[in-house]
Design a protein around this motif. Sequence first.
Motif, PDB file in Angstrom:
ATOM      1  N   THR A 310       6.605  -0.267   6.807  1.00 13.75           N
ATOM      2  CA  THR A 310       5.939  -0.857   5.642  1.00 13.75           C
ATOM      3  C   THR A 310       6.968  -1.085   4.550  1.00 13.75           C
ATOM      4  O   THR A 310       7.988  -0.377   4.461  1.00 13.75           O
ATOM      5  CB  THR A 310       4.828   0.067   5.115  1.00 13.75           C
ATOM      6  N   ALA A 311       6.676  -2.075   3.720  1.00  9.33           N
ATOM      7  CA  ALA A 311       7.578  -2.391   2.609  1.00  9.33           C
ATOM      8  C   ALA A 311       7.557  -1.264   1.593  1.00  9.33           C
ATOM      9  O   ALA A 311       6.581  -0.496   1.519  1.00  9.33           O
ATOM     10  CB  ALA A 311       7.154  -3.705   1.962  1.00  9.33           C
ATOM     11  N   THR A 330       2.515   3.750  10.824  1.00  9.51           N
ATOM     12  CA  THR A 330       3.925   3.429  10.583  1.00  9.51           C
ATOM     13  C   THR A 330       4.666   4.645  10.049  1.00  9.51           C
ATOM     14  O   THR A 330       4.075   5.491   9.362  1.00  9.51           O
ATOM     15  CB  THR A 330       4.027   2.284   9.569  1.00  9.51           C
ATOM     16  N   PRO A 331       5.950   4.720  10.435  1.00  8.60           N
ATOM     17  CA  PRO A 331       6.707   3.771  11.258  1.00  8.60           C
ATOM     18  C   PRO A 331       6.461   4.002  12.745  1.00  8.60           C
ATOM     19  O   PRO A 331       6.309   5.135  13.180  1.00  8.60           O
ATOM     20  CB  PRO A 331       8.149   4.068  10.887  1.00  8.60           C
ATOM     21  N   LYS A 368       8.409  -5.281   8.423  1.00 10.84           N
ATOM     22  CA  LYS A 368       7.819  -4.464   7.365  1.00 10.84           C
ATOM     23  C   LYS A 368       6.619  -5.193   6.798  1.00 10.84           C
ATOM     24  O   LYS A 368       6.718  -6.350   6.394  1.00 10.84           O
ATOM     25  CB  LYS A 368       8.832  -4.190   6.260  1.00 10.84           C
TER      26      LYS A 368
END
Length: 371
Positions: A310-311, A330-331, A368
């Motif tokens: 994820t960002a 995630t991740p 991401k």
Amino acid sequence: MSQPGMSQPGMSQPGMSQPGMSQPGMSQPGMSQPGMGQPGMGQPGMGQPMSQPGMVQPGAATTQPAMAQQAMAEPEQKKTPVFLIIGIIGGALAILGLVAFFVFGRGEGKDEGEEDEGAAVAAVGGLSLELTPPDATVKVDGTEHAGASPRVITGLTEGAHKLEISKDGFMPFTQDVTITGGQTLSLPMKLQSAAVTLTIKVEPATAAVTLVSGNTPTSVGTGQASYSHPLTRAAGTDYKLEATAEGYDKVSVPVVFTGDANQEVSLTLVKAGGAAAPTPEPAVAPTKKKAPAKKKAPAKAKTAELKIGTAPGNPPATVYVDGKKQSKKTPVFVKVAPGKHTVKWKWDGGGSDKQSVSVGDGESKLLKGAK
């Protein structure tokens, strides 16, 4: 001088006694001779009973009252301990007998009672009947037992019993059943319908068909390959179907009822002196051949990898790769086959992201997602 036959003074002659001399067999005053007793003297063998005041001679009986009472009391004192001991022993034996009776006698009686009770229980059994129809009338040994289905009947003695089941519109049923003590016999009971429709198929079609009820024949028909004949069965009556045709041997088939309201019976006649008439085989519609199923192409080897996160500033998300949910958030690292893939992120509480990516053989890509 002494002359024979003469005695002189101072001389002692045999058979003679002189004063002052003691001769054998003679006694003189003041002398004690054996066997003689004198007053005041105690000689052996001699004794006179004497009684002096205050003196008790051995062997003499006293007449005093105290001594007589003592002599009478001595036997009683000796008898009292003997009777006391006998009484104690007798009482102890009686107590032991009572204890033995209550412990062993009553225990044995109880065991016998329990055995008798167990035998009585073991000698009684029952019936459990699954009835069709459920409201049929049930009798055991002539006694009716009402209720629903399953019909449970208890208290039946061990041995044979007569079971009767009946219902209007159905064939009555009678059977002898054997009851085992301590057990319940379960039986499914389905009464057969009295009204039956017979579907009769005959070969050849030119045959005449007759239904015989007991000894009474009833014509069903002639010249048809199939008949539908209604029948109301009567209890205790046997039924059979007969078919005759010119050039064929007569055939007779007993009707075995299955209990269904509709029943089919087939009659096939045999030519006189020959084999049975051939039965035409039913026409079979041609079937279309199915086209062979296309073989699926073998799955490609998963030689590529997607690294999905994820960002910054976004919480972990649930990931779907080509519509398949991954086991953790995630991740995540997912092995995929080379080619194009779709990745979707989904966050708890709302928000999602979706991306498409292409990877080559042995390639690894980082993705991401952001809300």
